[in-house]
Design a protein around this motif. Structure first.
Motif, PDB file in Angstrom:
ATOM      1  N   PHE A 123       0.832  -1.206   0.000  1.00 41.10           N
ATOM      2  CA  PHE A 123       0.000   0.000   0.000  1.00 41.10           C
ATOM      3  C   PHE A 123       0.865   1.253   0.000  1.00 41.10           C
ATOM      4  O   PHE A 123       0.554   2.217  -0.695  1.00 41.10           O
ATOM      5  N   LYS A 124       1.952   1.218   0.767  1.00 40.92           N
ATOM      6  CA  LYS A 124       2.859   2.381   0.770  1.00 40.92           C
ATOM      7  C   LYS A 124       3.464   2.598  -0.609  1.00 40.92           C
ATOM      8  O   LYS A 124       3.601   3.732  -1.073  1.00 40.92           O
ATOM      9  N   VAL A 125       3.834   1.515  -1.279  1.00 39.03           N
ATOM     10  CA  VAL A 125       4.382   1.614  -2.632  1.00 39.03           C
ATOM     11  C   VAL A 125       3.328   2.186  -3.579  1.00 39.03           C
ATOM     12  O   VAL A 125       3.622   3.076  -4.393  1.00 39.03           O
ATOM     13  N   LYS A 126       2.099   1.700  -3.460  1.00 42.71           N
ATOM     14  CA  LYS A 126       1.014   2.223  -4.302  1.00 42.71           C
ATOM     15  C   LYS A 126       0.784   3.707  -4.032  1.00 42.71           C
ATOM     16  O   LYS A 126       0.587   4.494  -4.953  1.00 42.71           O
ATOM     17  N   THR A 127       0.796   4.096  -2.767  1.00 45.26           N
ATOM     18  CA  THR A 127       0.589   5.495  -2.400  1.00 45.26           C
ATOM     19  C   THR A 127       1.689   6.369  -3.002  1.00 45.26           C
ATOM     20  O   THR A 127       1.416   7.444  -3.541  1.00 45.26           O
ATOM     21  N   GLU A 128       2.923   5.913  -2.924  1.00 44.75           N
ATOM     22  CA  GLU A 128       4.041   6.660  -3.517  1.00 44.75           C
ATOM     23  C   GLU A 128       3.890   6.731  -5.039  1.00 44.75           C
ATOM     24  O   GLU A 128       4.166   7.756  -5.651  1.00 44.75           O
ATOM     25  N   ASP A 129       3.422   5.640  -5.645  1.00 46.20           N
ATOM     26  CA  ASP A 129       3.183   5.627  -7.082  1.00 46.20           C
ATOM     27  C   ASP A 129       2.134   6.675  -7.468  1.00 46.20           C
ATOM     28  O   ASP A 129       2.306   7.399  -8.449  1.00 46.20           O
ATOM     29  N   PHE A 130       1.066   6.763  -6.690  1.00 46.02           N
ATOM     30  CA  PHE A 130       0.035   7.770  -6.967  1.00 46.02           C
ATOM     31  C   PHE A 130       0.599   9.180  -6.823  1.00 46.02           C
ATOM     32  O   PHE A 130       0.274  10.067  -7.616  1.00 46.02           O
ATOM     33  N   ARG A 131       1.435   9.396  -5.820  1.00 42.43           N
ATOM     34  CA  ARG A 131       2.047  10.723  -5.630  1.00 42.43           C
ATOM     35  C   ARG A 131       2.912  11.088  -6.836  1.00 42.43           C
ATOM     36  O   ARG A 131       2.847  12.208  -7.359  1.00 42.43           O
ATOM     37  N   ILE A 132       3.705  10.141  -7.298  1.00 38.88           N
ATOM     38  CA  ILE A 132       4.583  10.372  -8.453  1.00 38.88           C
ATOM     39  C   ILE A 132       3.749  10.620  -9.712  1.00 38.88           C
ATOM     40  O   ILE A 132       4.044  11.519 -10.502  1.00 38.88           O
ATOM     41  N   ARG A 133       2.688   9.846  -9.886  1.00 45.26           N
ATOM     42  CA  ARG A 133       1.833  10.030 -11.065  1.00 45.26           C
ATOM     43  C   ARG A 133       1.159  11.396 -11.050  1.00 45.26           C
ATOM     44  O   ARG A 133       1.023  12.042 -12.089  1.00 45.26           O
ATOM     45  N   ARG A 134       0.759  11.862  -9.873  1.00 46.51           N
ATOM     46  CA  ARG A 134       0.180  13.214  -9.775  1.00 46.51           C
ATOM     47  C   ARG A 134       1.212  14.265 -10.197  1.00 46.51           C
ATOM     48  O   ARG A 134       0.890  15.197 -10.925  1.00 46.51           O
ATOM     49  N   GLY A 135       2.420  14.104  -9.697  1.00 42.21           N
ATOM     50  CA  GLY A 135       3.490  15.034 -10.075  1.00 42.21           C
ATOM     51  C   GLY A 135       3.765  15.001 -11.566  1.00 42.21           C
ATOM     52  O   GLY A 135       3.981  16.048 -12.190  1.00 42.21           O
ATOM     53  N   ASN A 136       3.732  13.809 -12.157  1.00 43.56           N
ATOM     54  CA  ASN A 136       3.966  13.686 -13.597  1.00 43.56           C
ATOM     55  C   ASN A 136       2.864  14.372 -14.403  1.00 43.56           C
ATOM     56  O   ASN A 136       3.144  15.011 -15.425  1.00 43.56           O
ATOM     57  N   ILE A 137       1.631  14.240 -13.952  1.00 42.72           N
ATOM     58  CA  ILE A 137       0.513  14.908 -14.641  1.00 42.72           C
ATOM     59  C   ILE A 137       0.720  16.417 -14.581  1.00 42.72           C
ATOM     60  O   ILE A 137       0.557  17.125 -15.578  1.00 42.72           O
ATOM     61  N   PHE A 138       1.088  16.915 -13.404  1.00 45.02           N
ATOM     62  CA  PHE A 138       1.311  18.357 -13.249  1.00 45.02           C
ATOM     63  C   PHE A 138       2.456  18.826 -14.147  1.00 45.02           C
ATOM     64  O   PHE A 138       2.326  19.822 -14.867  1.00 45.02           O
ATOM     65  N   ASP A 139       3.576  18.100 -14.116  1.00 39.43           N
ATOM     66  CA  ASP A 139       4.730  18.481 -14.935  1.00 39.43           C
ATOM     67  C   ASP A 139       4.404  18.440 -16.427  1.00 39.43           C
ATOM     68  O   ASP A 139       4.821  19.313 -17.194  1.00 39.43           O
ATOM     69  N   GLN A 140       3.652  17.429 -16.841  1.00 38.65           N
ATOM     70  CA  GLN A 140       3.278  17.318 -18.253  1.00 38.65           C
ATOM     71  C   GLN A 140       2.401  18.499 -18.661  1.00 38.65           C
ATOM     72  O   GLN A 140       2.585  19.070 -19.742  1.00 38.65           O
ATOM     73  N   THR A 141       1.482  18.891 -17.790  1.00 38.85           N
ATOM     74  CA  THR A 141       0.601  20.023 -18.104  1.00 38.85           C
ATOM     75  C   THR A 141       1.400  21.322 -18.210  1.00 38.85           C
ATOM     76  O   THR A 141       1.191  22.115 -19.133  1.00 38.85           O
TER      77      THR A 141
END
Length: 191
Positions: A123-141
């Protein structure tokens, strides 16, 4: 006198062309800016939708994690009860050699808690993955928005247009003076 009107007409056409080019550059720049704003609005909406989707995925993962953890706790209790029932059917562990009931219960608990620890880590790994994916969406935008605004034309330059008109006027005036001198010189030679 006809040469003066010709020079004046040439100056008027040159000045008009310069002003027309400036106005056309301004219109093009305005159109480019409007298109860039539309693209940025679209990029931001897509980013918002991606964030909502990611939030929903995270919610589902959290629900699944809670359910899995509950099921795991239930399985641990069931295994402990099964083991205790088996031991009781044999008359308990008094006088038996080998594994005692307490040892079996501890092993069940240990395996169960190790499985829970793995679940927590996953779950911690998944949570970190979601955090990274959010950052990637922001950076891409941000990158797409920067790209939409890069290379925009600033439009026509009023000072540059004024200088171009002035330069054109000076050139036409200089040509006019040269032309009248040569016409006067030719007239003086022929007369």
């Amino acid at each position: 006198m006809g040469y003066q009107y010709l020079a004046l007409a040439q100056f008027a056409v040159s000045a008009g062309t310069s002003i027309y080019n400036k106005n056309r550059a301004d219109a093009l720049a305005e159109t480019q800016r409007a298109d860039a704003y539309k693209q940025v609005a679209l990029n931001n909406q897509l980013s918002f939708n991606a964030q909502l989707n990611l939030n929903r995925q995270e919610q589902l993962e959290l629900i699944s994690f809670g359910f899995d953890k509950f099921e795991l706790s239930k399985n641990i209790r069931r295994e402990r009860a099964t083991s205790a029932a088996i031991q009781a059917s044999f008359g308990g562990s008094f006088g038996r050699q080998g594994r005692s009931v307490a040892d079996v219960q501890l092993n069940i608990a240990r395996y169960g808690f190790l499985a829970m620890a793995r679940k927590d880590l996953n779950f911690k790994v998944k949570t970190e993955d979601f955090r990274i994916r959010r950052g990637n969406i922001f950076d891409q935008t941000v990158s797409q928005n920067n790209q939409a605004f890069s290379g925009l034309s600033t439009g026509g330059d009023a000072v540059g247009t004024g200088l171009q008109i002035l330069s054109s006027g000076l050139n036409i005036y200089d040509n006019y003076k040269e032309g009248t001198r040569s016409v006067r010189g030719n007239n003086a030679e022929s007369g």
